[in-house]
Each structure stands twice: as C-alpha cells, then as structure tokens.
Design an enzyme around this catalytic site. Structure first.
Site, PDB file in Angstrom:
ATOM      1  N   CYS A 115      96.689  91.995 -43.343  1.00  0.00           N
ATOM      2  CA  CYS A 115      97.301  92.206 -44.659  1.00  0.00           C
ATOM      3  C   CYS A 115      97.695  93.657 -44.914  1.00  0.00           C
ATOM      4  O   CYS A 115      98.616  93.922 -45.679  1.00  0.00           O
ATOM      5  CB  CYS A 115      96.363  91.729 -45.762  1.00  0.00           C
ATOM      6  SG  CYS A 115      96.088  89.936 -45.753  1.00  0.00           S
ATOM      7  N   HIS A 262      99.900  94.581 -52.162  1.00  0.00           N
ATOM      8  CA  HIS A 262      99.932  93.455 -51.239  1.00  0.00           C
ATOM      9  C   HIS A 262      99.763  92.172 -52.030  1.00  0.00           C
ATOM     10  O   HIS A 262      98.894  92.070 -52.909  1.00  0.00           O
ATOM     11  CB  HIS A 262      98.811  93.598 -50.210  1.00  0.00           C
ATOM     12  CG  HIS A 262      98.494  92.342 -49.478  1.00  0.00           C
ATOM     13  ND1 HIS A 262      99.461  91.607 -48.822  1.00  0.00           N
ATOM     14  CD2 HIS A 262      97.316  91.670 -49.300  1.00  0.00           C
ATOM     15  CE1 HIS A 262      98.890  90.544 -48.284  1.00  0.00           C
ATOM     16  NE2 HIS A 262      97.601  90.560 -48.556  1.00  0.00           N
ATOM     17  N   ASN A 292     101.125  84.381 -49.891  1.00  0.00           N
ATOM     18  CA  ASN A 292     100.676  85.568 -49.179  1.00  0.00           C
ATOM     19  C   ASN A 292     101.319  85.572 -47.797  1.00  0.00           C
ATOM     20  O   ASN A 292     100.984  84.744 -46.944  1.00  0.00           O
ATOM     21  CB  ASN A 292      99.150  85.559 -49.060  1.00  0.00           C
ATOM     22  CG  ASN A 292      98.597  86.758 -48.314  1.00  0.00           C
ATOM     23  OD1 ASN A 292      99.336  87.549 -47.748  1.00  0.00           O
ATOM     24  ND2 ASN A 292      97.273  86.884 -48.314  1.00  0.00           N
TER      25      ASN A 292
END
Length: 335
Positions: A115, A262, A292
């Site tokens: 991530c 993020h 995501n």
C-alpha cells in the site's frame, strides 16, 4: 542539487464495474454492510476475457503520463514500478513496461511495498533525480487484485475492499527552487508483518507443498488482514508521517492545500481529516468508486484530483500511505 517535479500524470482502470450488490451473487454481504465499514460503493475488476494485466495497465497509464509531460518514450531515463501483484513471480513489471512501450534499454526497478509502494517509489525516483543521475523517471503503481481474492463468504472481509487499476507519474529534473518534491519520509515496523499478509506461494510455502497437502481449508494463498489492528495502527502512522513531513519543511497543517491519502478505507481518511481539521475541499478520496488499489491508489487519486482542477500551481500537496509490512510514509510537494 536538482529538484524533482511531477510533469505528467495518468491513470487507467478496467471498464468492468463491480458494485456491492454484484458481490451478493457469490458471498453473503450487502451494500449497507460494505459502505458502513469501508465507504466503498463499487470497484473495478478486470474482466477475465480482457487482455489487461498489471503490466499492461501500468503501460496504459504511463502512455498518458508521458504524453502529458510533453515527452516521448525515448525521453524516459528510468522506470520505478510499484506493485504487490506482478504478472509473474519474476521478472517484475518494470521490464515488461519497458518492453510494452518499446523504450530504449533503460533500467527498471520494482518496488514491493504494497500500500505504501507508490510513496516508496516516488522517494527512490526523487533521490535519483536530485543526485543528477537521471532527468526523467517514470513512476508507476499498478495492481491486479481481483484474480487472487477469496470471493466466498469466508473471505469477504478482505475481498470486498480491493480493486484493480494503475497510475503513473513522470518525475523530471527542475532547477526551480522551492518547487516540486520538497521531501519524502519512509518508515517500517516488521514485527507486525503477519497482521496483513499473503503468505504463499513463497519460499517458505511453495506451490508443491500446497498441492500435496490437498487441504481445501488452506487459505495461505489469499490475503489476510487483522482489520481492527491495522486500522488502529494506520490512523496513528498516517498522522505521524504527515506531521513529520510538515515539520521537516517548517510548515503547519494549515498550509496543506490538498491531502491525498492512500485509499485503504474511507473511515481512516475521515479520521485523519478530522484530526488535522481539514475541510472537505482539502482532502481527496475516490475509494468509493475504485476500492483499495494498493500501490495504485495514491497515484490514481492524485491524477483525478489534478484532472478535476483541485490542485493548482504553488499548492502544497501531501501524499501519505500506510500498509503491509507495516510500512508507511509521506511525500511533501509544492506544485
């Protein structure tokens, strides 16, 4: 010493839209349940009949970014490719993009920081430019999650979150003082590695072992996440990374013009927004429609925010991410 400046941005997402209601066809879930916990309404999953892969999506996003930078593929000196879902165990996606775009035999480096991958990739590219080694670097974040998710009720806590997509930025040398990337800040805490992990296949758990065991309950090859544990650490580390970046540049939270976090969970972004007392027009979220996309999330969001005119010349833009590893970091940019 030179500065590095973003001169081109681009992103690509698959055409196939999967809504929360679509997920009910193969798992016990609901639109309300998913939105309440994640803020996600839909995501893009590659159609298996499509030719899209992690590298192909990265190449498509890269073409847009290079064109917007006013450059050609021959002007790019180096590639940094961030992903946790490469097309192959090896080689990595960077060399595939070099081939797909028919670039000269420039170097290509893959970053595996999940991530926070794009934040790490930007930091690496920034250092190469600041030291004078390269002039134009292509930085890519791309992910193909949908093919490797447990799409049953057993895996719903993870599988409803992730989407596919790619984004790219061209980082170029600049001699304009006080503009471009001001600083980057990177951290890790490996003792929590197993709280967000994909264990196998790996050198500790090879495919033959999995096949020989013939165990239908073996979920080691699906992503695992301790949701509450990750959430608690994320909101802390996000804030720390942002403060660290501001402090390093003698800036205050009031100086932030746009925060691009993020896109892990809308609730995390909202928590950070409240903590820094930022109005809605100073935080950009698009997890609602893409889910995501891990290493691709920050660059896709940055590109969309810029396309929508929400980032202007001289704005202070802050990028921040937290994820598996644990790893986290921030990038402070004067646009």
């Amino acid at each position: 010493m030179y500065n590095s400046k973003i001169t081109g941005l681009g992103y690509y997402v698959p055409e196939n839209i999967v809504t929360n209601n679509d997920l009910k066809e193969f798992m016990e879930t609901s639109d309300e349940w998913i939105q309440e916990r994640t803020g996600i309404k839909e995501r893009r999953w590659i159609d298996p009949k499509s030719d899209d892969t992690t590298a192909v999506m990265g190449a498509k996003a890269s073409k847009i970014a290079i064109e917007r930078a006013g450059l050609t593929k021959d002007d790019i000196d180096f590639i940094v490719f961030a992903t946790l879902s490469p097309d192959m165990y090896f080689p990595g996606g960077g060399v595939q993009v070099q081939d797909l775009l028919e670039m000269p035999t420039i170097g290509a480096l893959d970053v595996r920081n999940q991530c926070s991958g794009f934040i790490y990739a930007m930091s690496v590219a920034d250092q190469f430019i600041k030291t004078g080694m390269y002039k134009n670097i292509l930085v890519i974040g791309a992910e193909y999650h949908s093919g490797g998710l447990d799409k049953s009720t057993r895996g719903r806590n993870v599988s409803v979150i992730f989407g596919d997509g790619a984004g790219a930025a061209v980082l170029s040398r600049s001699e304009e003082a006080g503009k471009g990337i001001l600083s980057t800040h990177l951290h890790s805490e490996g003792k929590h590695a197993k709280e967000l992990i994909l264990e196998g296949p790996s050198t500790k758990h090879w495919v033959p072992e999995i096949l020989e065991a013939n165990n239908p309950d073996d979920v080691s090859y699906y992503p695992y996440m301790n949701g509450q544990f990750v959430f608690k650490h994320a909101i802390t580390r996000f804030s720390e990374a942002i403060v660290e970046g501001l402090t390093a540049n003698k800036l205050e939270k009031e100086d932030i013009d746009m925060l691009i976090p993020h896109q892990a969970n809308l609730r995390i972004s909202q928590f950070v927004q409240r903590k820094f007392r930022l109005p809605d027009d100073k935080v950009f979220n698009n997890i609602q429609k893409y889910g995501n996309t891990t290493a691709a999330s920050v660059i896709i969001a940055l590109t969309e925010a810029w396309e929508e005119g929400k980032i202007k010349d001289n704005d202070l833009v802050v990028l921040a991410a937290f994820g598996s590893g644990f790893t986290w970091g921030s990038v402070i940019i004067r646009w």
